[in-house]
Design an enzyme around this catalytic site. Structure first.
Site, PDB file in Angstrom:
ATOM      1  N   VAL A  11      -5.291   6.214  10.018  1.00 32.54           N
ATOM      2  CA  VAL A  11      -6.208   6.057   8.888  1.00 32.54           C
ATOM      3  C   VAL A  11      -5.492   5.422   7.696  1.00 32.54           C
ATOM      4  CG1 VAL A  11      -7.547   7.366   7.176  1.00 32.54           C
ATOM      5  CG2 VAL A  11      -7.758   7.906   9.596  1.00 32.54           C
ATOM      6  N   ASP A  30       5.119   7.909   3.320  1.00 34.74           N
ATOM      7  CA  ASP A  30       5.167   8.738   4.530  1.00 34.74           C
ATOM      8  C   ASP A  30       6.482   9.502   4.551  1.00 34.74           C
ATOM      9  OD1 ASP A  30       3.251   8.483   7.287  1.00 34.74           O
ATOM     10  OD2 ASP A  30       5.178   9.514   7.529  1.00 34.74           O
ATOM     11  N   LYS A 210     -18.421  14.911   7.992  1.00 32.30           N
ATOM     12  CA  LYS A 210     -17.453  14.431   8.993  1.00 32.30           C
ATOM     13  C   LYS A 210     -17.464  15.316  10.248  1.00 32.30           C
ATOM     14  CE  LYS A 210     -14.130  12.074  10.684  1.00 32.30           C
ATOM     15  NZ  LYS A 210     -14.388  10.772  11.251  1.00 32.30           N
ATOM     16  N   GLY A 265     -39.655  25.038  21.145  1.00 30.48           N
ATOM     17  CA  GLY A 265     -40.473  25.871  22.022  1.00 30.48           C
ATOM     18  C   GLY A 265     -41.572  25.020  22.601  1.00 30.48           C
ATOM     19  N   CYS A 268     -43.129  22.487  27.172  1.00 30.34           N
ATOM     20  CA  CYS A 268     -42.307  21.516  27.916  1.00 30.34           C
ATOM     21  C   CYS A 268     -40.803  21.734  27.769  1.00 30.34           C
ATOM     22  CB  CYS A 268     -42.643  20.095  27.459  1.00 30.34           C
ATOM     23  SG  CYS A 268     -44.301  19.618  27.902  1.00 30.34           S
ATOM     24  N   LYS A 326     -46.718  24.171  17.451  1.00 31.15           N
ATOM     25  CA  LYS A 326     -46.671  23.109  16.441  1.00 31.15           C
ATOM     26  C   LYS A 326     -48.017  23.023  15.725  1.00 31.15           C
ATOM     27  CE  LYS A 326     -45.873  19.112  18.395  1.00 31.15           C
ATOM     28  NZ  LYS A 326     -45.977  17.768  18.986  1.00 31.15           N
TER      29      LYS A 326
HETATM   30  N1  LIG Z   1      -7.474   8.678  13.814  1.00 31.46           N
HETATM   31  C1  LIG Z   1      -8.761   8.513  13.584  1.00 31.46           C
HETATM   32  O1  LIG Z   1      -9.466   7.796  14.297  1.00 31.46           O
HETATM   33  C2  LIG Z   1      -9.411   9.195  12.397  1.00 31.46           C
HETATM   34  C3  LIG Z   1     -10.661   8.740  11.949  1.00 31.46           C
HETATM   35  C4  LIG Z   1     -11.226   9.357  10.849  1.00 31.46           C
HETATM   36  C5  LIG Z   1     -10.582  10.416  10.206  1.00 31.46           C
HETATM   37  N2  LIG Z   1      -9.378  10.861  10.675  1.00 31.46           N
HETATM   38  C6  LIG Z   1      -8.711  11.941   9.943  1.00 31.46           C
HETATM   39  O2  LIG Z   1      -7.791  11.345   9.042  1.00 31.46           O
HETATM   40  C7  LIG Z   1      -6.605  12.132   8.940  1.00 31.46           C
HETATM   41  C8  LIG Z   1      -5.401  11.319   9.360  1.00 31.46           C
HETATM   42  O3  LIG Z   1      -5.537  10.953  10.724  1.00 31.46           O
HETATM   43  P1  LIG Z   1      -4.497   9.985  11.444  1.00 31.46           P
HETATM   44  O4  LIG Z   1      -5.017   9.791  12.819  1.00 31.46           O
HETATM   45  O5  LIG Z   1      -4.264   8.799  10.584  1.00 31.46           O
HETATM   46  O6  LIG Z   1      -3.208  10.918  11.459  1.00 31.46           O
HETATM   47  P2  LIG Z   1      -1.725  10.534  11.900  1.00 31.46           P
HETATM   48  O7  LIG Z   1      -1.124  11.735  12.467  1.00 31.46           O
HETATM   49  O8  LIG Z   1      -1.751   9.265  12.712  1.00 31.46           O
HETATM   50  O9  LIG Z   1      -1.018  10.161  10.526  1.00 31.46           O
HETATM   51  C9  LIG Z   1      -0.703  11.104   9.552  1.00 31.46           C
HETATM   52  C10 LIG Z   1       0.514  10.602   8.807  1.00 31.46           C
HETATM   53  O10 LIG Z   1       0.741  11.465   7.695  1.00 31.46           O
HETATM   54  C11 LIG Z   1       2.147  11.542   7.539  1.00 31.46           C
HETATM   55  N3  LIG Z   1       2.509  12.664   6.676  1.00 31.46           N
HETATM   56  C12 LIG Z   1       2.597  13.975   6.975  1.00 31.46           C
HETATM   57  N4  LIG Z   1       2.984  14.692   5.912  1.00 31.46           N
HETATM   58  C13 LIG Z   1       3.145  13.811   4.897  1.00 31.46           C
HETATM   59  C14 LIG Z   1       3.544  13.930   3.555  1.00 31.46           C
HETATM   60  N5  LIG Z   1       3.854  15.114   3.011  1.00 31.46           N
HETATM   61  N6  LIG Z   1       3.588  12.824   2.795  1.00 31.46           N
HETATM   62  C15 LIG Z   1       3.286  11.623   3.332  1.00 31.46           C
HETATM   63  N7  LIG Z   1       2.915  11.440   4.610  1.00 31.46           N
HETATM   64  C16 LIG Z   1       2.844  12.522   5.384  1.00 31.46           C
HETATM   65  C17 LIG Z   1       2.669  11.632   8.963  1.00 31.46           C
HETATM   66  O11 LIG Z   1       4.050  11.337   9.042  1.00 31.46           O
HETATM   67  C18 LIG Z   1       1.799  10.607   9.647  1.00 31.46           C
HETATM   68  O12 LIG Z   1       2.387   9.317   9.626  1.00 31.46           O
HETATM   69  C19 LIG Z   1      -6.850  13.363   9.810  1.00 31.46           C
HETATM   70  O13 LIG Z   1      -7.387  14.380   9.012  1.00 31.46           O
HETATM   71  C20 LIG Z   1      -7.879  12.881  10.805  1.00 31.46           C
HETATM   72  O14 LIG Z   1      -8.655  13.946  11.314  1.00 31.46           O
HETATM   73  C21 LIG Z   1      -8.767  10.256  11.749  1.00 31.46           C
END
Ligand SMILES: NC(=O)c1ccc[n+]([C@@H]2O[C@H](COP(=O)([O-])OP(=O)(O)OC[C@H]3O[C@@H](n4cnc5c(N)ncnc54)[C@H](O)[C@@H]3O)[C@@H](O)[C@H]2O)c1
Length: 420
Positions: A11, A30, A210, A265, A268, A326
């Site tokens: 994301v 990161d 979500k 209900g 059907c 209904k």
């Molecule tokens: N992957 C998808 O398709 C998707 C789609 C929509 C929403 N989401 C949601 O978005 C969020 C992120 O998902 P993702 O798939 O990108 O996760 P991911 O695990 O790929 O990435 C998360 C990143 O956060 C970093 N991180 C952890 N602690 C940190 C910190 N203190 N400071 C900075 N970086 C830090 C990790 O090192 C990692 O690179 C989740 O909540 C997920 O549910 C994911």
């Protein structure tokens, strides 16, 4: 805008690269040294079609960089976007430790001399109540009387991996959660060139959207596969059935039957769900989702009745508006309203029912049999509109939306169709 993106996963990396493509200055943050080095070398740390090119472009133009230490950027940025992971904890809940860590980090780095509030946009998927009960207290503790230095927004991400860039620029919708559901000017500005319906709502409603989306997607996949298994066992082409099923955008792939309200209900749905269960078990297709549908419906009937019990004590008086399954029908077969009426009677609540379409003397065949076997006192329970409007009730249960147009004398009205 200068934007700091926390979390360079699927994301965050997509958001960072796409925002830099839009001309914003983006700093990705990161905890992984490796990811930071890869981004600064002009490559994507995740595999996503088109992302390497966007990252290379952003770095080359000086619009995209990555770091482990966000503190020196937070003061000078307009927006911080939180995209850290919320993986499953052992008990199935979300592990919120990364969100907490980043919230502390941002809250502790906001300078007191900021001219405008820092917009902090949370994009990670998190349980309803997280912003208000977990994130906001962190910022309140750090900022004390200067909470005005921050504006918290919850903006769920709907992208799909493998088409993430396309989804970033063409999302199905934009949901913006704020304290009172008011718009966020900075996010509106950021999304100005994105053509998608925008919904402003409360934090909790935005957080919930979500979960609803992802769970519905999971239900759809499981449902389609259960249908596929039954078709396979019966030697029917699942692809043909799927094509016909999805072509119906009036009743099948549509908002129909998706509004939270009354239980289902009638003559059907329960019957045919039961029959499909029977067929599936007969041919060994193991349809666990379909098997749970009637139980789920019963749980909903219990939920509605428990809500009623909060408003009417044993020995009290309740009026039901609508009895047939209904409106504009006298079909009582498997009507959830009959079940509700039975529960009232079993709980020693004096019940009256107003349904002008149900006339006991006109009921015939199966309908008649069902009515009198499940509610033998039907004749005595039904009342005329004048009686419904003249007598005093503790509770009116409105299954039709009629109450607003009636002159009722009651302490409570429960509208089953809006669950309110
Ligand atoms: N992957 C998808 O398709 C998707 C789609 C929509 C929403 N989401 C949601 O978005 C969020 C992120 O998902 P993702 O798939 O990108 O996760 P991911 O695990 O790929 O990435 C998360 C990143 O956060 C970093 N991180 C952890 N602690 C940190 C910190 N203190 N400071 C900075 N970086 C830090 C990790 O090192 C990692 O690179 C989740 O909540 C997920 O549910 C994911």
């Amino acid at each position: 805008m200068k934007i700091v993106v926390f979390g360079l996963g699927y994301v965050g990396m997509t958001a960072a690269a796409c925002l830099s493509k839009q001309g914003h200055e983006v700093v990705g943050v990161d905890v992984s040294d490796e990811k930071i080095a890869i981004v600064n070398a002009g490559k994507s740390p995740i595999t996503e079609p088109g992302l390497d090119e966007l990252v290379a472009r952003g770095v080359r133009k000086g619009l995209l960089s990555a770091t482990k230490d966000a503190s020196r950027h937070l003061d000078s940025c307009d927006m911080a976007t939180v995209c850290v992971g919320t993986p499953s904890a052992p008990d199935g809940s979300h592990n919120m430790s990364y969100v907490v860590e980043v919230s502390h980090q941002i809250a502790g780095s906001i300078g007191r001399d900021r001219a405008t509030p820092l917009i902090v946009v949370f994009r990670s998927t998190m349980r309803p109540g997280t912003i208000e009960e977990l994130v906001l207290p962190i910022f309140e503790n750090a900022l004390r009387d200067r909470i005005d230095l921050v504006e918290l927004v919850y903006n769920p991400e709907f992208l799909r991996e493998s088409v993430a860039i396309q989804d970033f620029f063409n999302p199905p919708k934009i949901v913006i959660g704020t304290k009172g559901g008011e718009p966020c000017t900075a996010l509106d500005e950021l999304n100005a060139r994105i053509d998608a319906p925008v919904f402003y709502t409360t934090y909790r409603a935005a957080e919930m959207t979500k979960f609803v989306d992802n769970t519905f997607h999971a239900v759809k996949v499981a449902f389609a596969n259960e249908v596929g298994r039954v078709c396979d066992k019966l030697g029917i082409s699942a692809a043909t059935v799927h094509k016909i099923f999805t072509s119906d955008t009036k009743l099948n792939i549509s908002p129909c039957y998706l509004r939270p309200g009354g239980a289902f209900g009638g003559s059907c749905l329960p019957k045919d769900v039961r029959a499909l269960q029977y067929i599936a078990s007969d041919v060994g297709a193991y349809t666990h989702l379909v098997d749970s549908v009637l139980r789920s419906n019963d749980a909903h009937k219990n939920f509605l009745f428990e809500n009623c019990l909060k408003a009417v004590p044993a020995g009290g008086r309740a009026l039901m508006l609508g009895l047939a399954f209904k409106e504009n029908s006298d079909d009582l077969r498997e009507s959830p309203n009959i079940d509700l009426a039975r529960k009232f009677l079993q709980s020693n609540i004096h019940l009256s029912i107003y349904d002008p379409h149900v006339k006991p003397s006109k009921l015939l065949g199966q309908n008649l049999g069902y009515a009198f076997s499940s509610l033998p006192a039907l004749r005595k329970l039904l009342v005329a509109k004048t009686t419904a409007e003249s007598e005093l009730f503790d509770l009116v249960v409105d299954t039709r939306g009629w109450a607003k147009n009636m002159a009722l004398r009651t302490k409570w009205v429960i509208d089953v169709n809006t669950l309110s």
